[in-house]
Design an enzyme around this catalytic site. Structure first.
Site, PDB file in Angstrom:
ATOM      1  N   HIS A  13      16.032 -22.442  20.874  1.00 28.91           N
ATOM      2  CA  HIS A  13      17.295 -23.102  21.238  1.00 28.91           C
ATOM      3  C   HIS A  13      17.363 -23.312  22.752  1.00 28.91           C
ATOM      4  O   HIS A  13      17.592 -24.419  23.229  1.00 28.91           O
ATOM      5  CB  HIS A  13      18.457 -22.219  20.728  1.00 28.91           C
ATOM      6  CG  HIS A  13      19.817 -22.606  21.203  1.00 28.91           C
ATOM      7  ND1 HIS A  13      20.794 -23.075  20.352  1.00 28.91           N
ATOM      8  CD2 HIS A  13      20.392 -22.575  22.432  1.00 28.91           C
ATOM      9  CE1 HIS A  13      21.897 -23.336  21.044  1.00 28.91           C
ATOM     10  NE2 HIS A  13      21.677 -23.029  22.314  1.00 28.91           N
ATOM     11  N   GLU A  32      24.448 -28.493  21.868  1.00 29.77           N
ATOM     12  CA  GLU A  32      24.232 -27.187  21.235  1.00 29.77           C
ATOM     13  C   GLU A  32      23.710 -27.357  19.807  1.00 29.77           C
ATOM     14  O   GLU A  32      22.880 -26.564  19.350  1.00 29.77           O
ATOM     15  CB  GLU A  32      25.523 -26.368  21.240  1.00 29.77           C
ATOM     16  CG  GLU A  32      25.998 -25.966  22.641  1.00 29.77           C
ATOM     17  CD  GLU A  32      24.988 -25.093  23.386  1.00 29.77           C
ATOM     18  OE1 GLU A  32      24.165 -24.424  22.731  1.00 29.77           O
ATOM     19  OE2 GLU A  32      25.010 -25.105  24.620  1.00 29.77           O
ATOM     20  N   ASP A  72      20.386 -25.879  18.308  1.00 35.80           N
ATOM     21  CA  ASP A  72      20.344 -25.012  17.121  1.00 35.80           C
ATOM     22  C   ASP A  72      19.290 -25.503  16.135  1.00 35.80           C
ATOM     23  O   ASP A  72      18.484 -24.720  15.619  1.00 35.80           O
ATOM     24  CB  ASP A  72      21.718 -24.976  16.429  1.00 35.80           C
ATOM     25  CG  ASP A  72      22.711 -24.087  17.167  1.00 35.80           C
ATOM     26  OD1 ASP A  72      22.271 -23.225  17.955  1.00 35.80           O
ATOM     27  OD2 ASP A  72      23.926 -24.255  16.947  1.00 35.80           O
ATOM     28  N   HIS A  74      29.811 -25.096  21.399  1.00 35.05           N
ATOM     29  CA  HIS A  74      29.070 -24.634  20.218  1.00 35.05           C
ATOM     30  C   HIS A  74      29.914 -24.891  18.974  1.00 35.05           C
ATOM     31  O   HIS A  74      31.134 -24.784  19.009  1.00 35.05           O
ATOM     32  CB  HIS A  74      28.780 -23.136  20.303  1.00 35.05           C
ATOM     33  CG  HIS A  74      28.056 -22.728  21.538  1.00 35.05           C
ATOM     34  ND1 HIS A  74      28.704 -22.405  22.700  1.00 35.05           N
ATOM     35  CD2 HIS A  74      26.733 -22.625  21.801  1.00 35.05           C
ATOM     36  CE1 HIS A  74      27.802 -22.108  23.629  1.00 35.05           C
ATOM     37  NE2 HIS A  74      26.603 -22.239  23.113  1.00 35.05           N
ATOM     38  N   ARG A  84      26.704 -23.498  12.537  1.00 35.25           N
ATOM     39  CA  ARG A  84      25.472 -23.269  13.299  1.00 35.25           C
ATOM     40  C   ARG A  84      24.360 -22.842  12.351  1.00 35.25           C
ATOM     41  O   ARG A  84      23.183 -22.938  12.695  1.00 35.25           O
ATOM     42  CB  ARG A  84      25.682 -22.190  14.379  1.00 35.25           C
ATOM     43  CG  ARG A  84      26.698 -22.591  15.412  1.00 35.25           C
ATOM     44  CD  ARG A  84      26.682 -21.649  16.595  1.00 35.25           C
ATOM     45  NE  ARG A  84      25.487 -21.858  17.416  1.00 35.25           N
ATOM     46  CZ  ARG A  84      25.315 -21.313  18.608  1.00 35.25           C
ATOM     47  NH1 ARG A  84      26.250 -20.515  19.110  1.00 35.25           N
ATOM     48  NH2 ARG A  84      24.217 -21.542  19.298  1.00 35.25           N
TER      49      ARG A  84
END
Ligand SMILES: [Zn+2]
Length: 429
Positions: A263, A324, A328, A389, A395
């Site tokens: 990441h 983000e 991920d 995020h 996620r």
């Protein structure tokens, strides 16, 4: 711009006095990020009565130090910032708040103690090995990317090779000997600590950049990529379960900290990081074609996350969370590739089931476990508007629904919510 030019922007603010007040006696050229802001501020300096300024500044002083004042302030500060805004019913016990404030004020002193207890040299060595394997996985991936052209690949590999890697804790600890800490008022200790930090920053003016500095303290459960230093940094705090188990098998660690390492690495090449070169200068090294391809592919992930609705009527902001989400997805994909490489070297491990799970299954379970968390609705609402995020659930489910590898590992049928249709899958890293 030189001081004189800054002064012209704000005729009603005396910069000389200001700099004198903060002990900056000869300010050099100043990087004014937002000239328009200062122009607008100057009109406010003119139009706002002095009494209002005094009230405003007094309020800021109290609000900023409320957590360190007496009980009434502490409780009211908690009431608004935690209970109303985040839905937290109960203030944390005092010992936890104290540790947090120590981490904020003298984090490297606390960190030195912390790593002595919690971060043996073997853990550092294993983490470094994981980072190197992830680096190789990203280099492999860049080499085979179908959408990036040769000149951009060449520059990307150069940037990747130049990554600085920081693991666990700084090589050189901050010296706090000039910071006065005593048994007087807690709030005064906190203010002195904050001034100490400000002075430390001011002292850097005109000196070479110190590339050994850390932007997080060792106990922090987080990691970062810093484009201006082209570095990836993993504090000791995140190099522990559930992210990293020094004794666990590869699948668990690649699915956990491996995905975090991947990441952070992709941040060097995302919508923000890709604007910086291998030494951290703001310089565009992408060919227009590769940049256009990247943007086109990024739009697919923006669309994907815009679909998610964590609370009735409230969606994830795909634009805000774009970088983000790319990280991920890229992170778990690169970690998976690195795990495959590790298993190639160890065929016995490839066949080994632990608790009935294959290495691939353990990898994805570990990935899901690192984001296992609970949030109240108020917190989710606040973060949907402010946090780049996505909420923890997305996620996990977001990236995995894009990965054919996940579908295969668990034999998930086509058409399941965890399998995105082939024409809607994101494919960047
Ligand atoms: Zn990130």
């Amino acid at each position: 711009m030189p001081l004189s030019q800054l002064q012209e922007l704000t005729p009603d603010w005396n910069w000389n006095n200001y700099f004198k007040d903060i002990d900056l006696l000869a300010p050099p050229d100043i990087n004014v990020h937002q000239p328009e802001f200062f122009k607008a501020a100057d009109t406010v300096f003119q139009s706002t009565p002095m009494e209002d300024w005094k009230g405003y500044l007094r309020w800021h002083l109290i609000s900023d130090t409320a957590a360190e004042l007496s009980k009434d302030f502490v409780n009211e500060n908690f009431n608004f910032k935690e209970r109303i805004l985040r839905g937290t019913p109960q203030i944390k016990p005092r010992w936890k708040r104290v540790v947090t404030s120590e981490d904020g004020a003298i984090g490297e002193a606390l960190g030195k103690l912390y790593v002595g207890f919690c971060f043996p040299p073997e853990a550092k060595a294993r983490a470094l090995e994981l980072v190197n394997n992830l680096k190789t996985a990203l280099a492999d991936r860049i080499n085979t990317l179908e959408w990036m052209d040769e000149p951009t690949k060449h520059a990307a590999l150069k940037k990747l090779t130049a990554f600085t890697v920081k693991i666990g804790y700084p090589d050189k600890w901050l010296d706090y000997s000039l910071l006065q800490i005593n048994r007087g008022a807690f709030v005064l200790n906190a203010i002195r600590a904050s001034k100490f930090e400000t002075n430390r920053d001011l002292n850097k003016i005109g000196k070479p950049v110190d590339r050994t500095e850390w932007g997080m303290t060792p106990p922090t459960v987080n990691a970062y990529y810093n484009p201006k230093m082209n570095e990836i940094v993993f504090p000791a705090g995140i190099l522990q379960p559930p992210f990293f188990y020094p004794q666990a098998d590869d699948a668990v660690n690649y699915g956990g900290i491996g995905a975090v390492i991947g990441h952070e690495m992709t941040h060097g090449f995302d919508d923000q990081g890709r604007q910086y070169d291998e030494i951290g200068n703001l310089r565009d090294w992408w060919t227009p074609q590769s940049a256009a391809e990247f943007k086109k592919r990024s739009q697919v992930i923006v669309n994907q996350y815009n679909e998610y609705e964590p609370l009735p009527g409230l969606h994830v902001n795909g634009e805000l969370t774009q970088g983000e989400n790319i990280a991920d997805l890229g992170g778990v994909k690169l970690a998976y590739a690195a795990l495959q490489k590790a298993l190639d070297k160890n065929p016995a491990a490839r066949k080994e089931k632990i608790d009935g799970f294959t290495p691939e299954q353990r990898f994805f379970l570990s990935f899901a476990a690192i984001w296992k968390s609970k949030e109240r609705d108020e917190e989710v609402k606040l973060r949907l508007n402010t946090d780049p995020h996505s909420p923890a659930r997305f996620r996990v489910n977001g990236p995995l629904s894009d990965l054919p590898e996940f579908q295969k590992a668990f034999n998930v049928p086509d058409g399941s919510a965890m399998v995105r249709a082939a024409d809607k899958r994101v494919n960047i890293w």
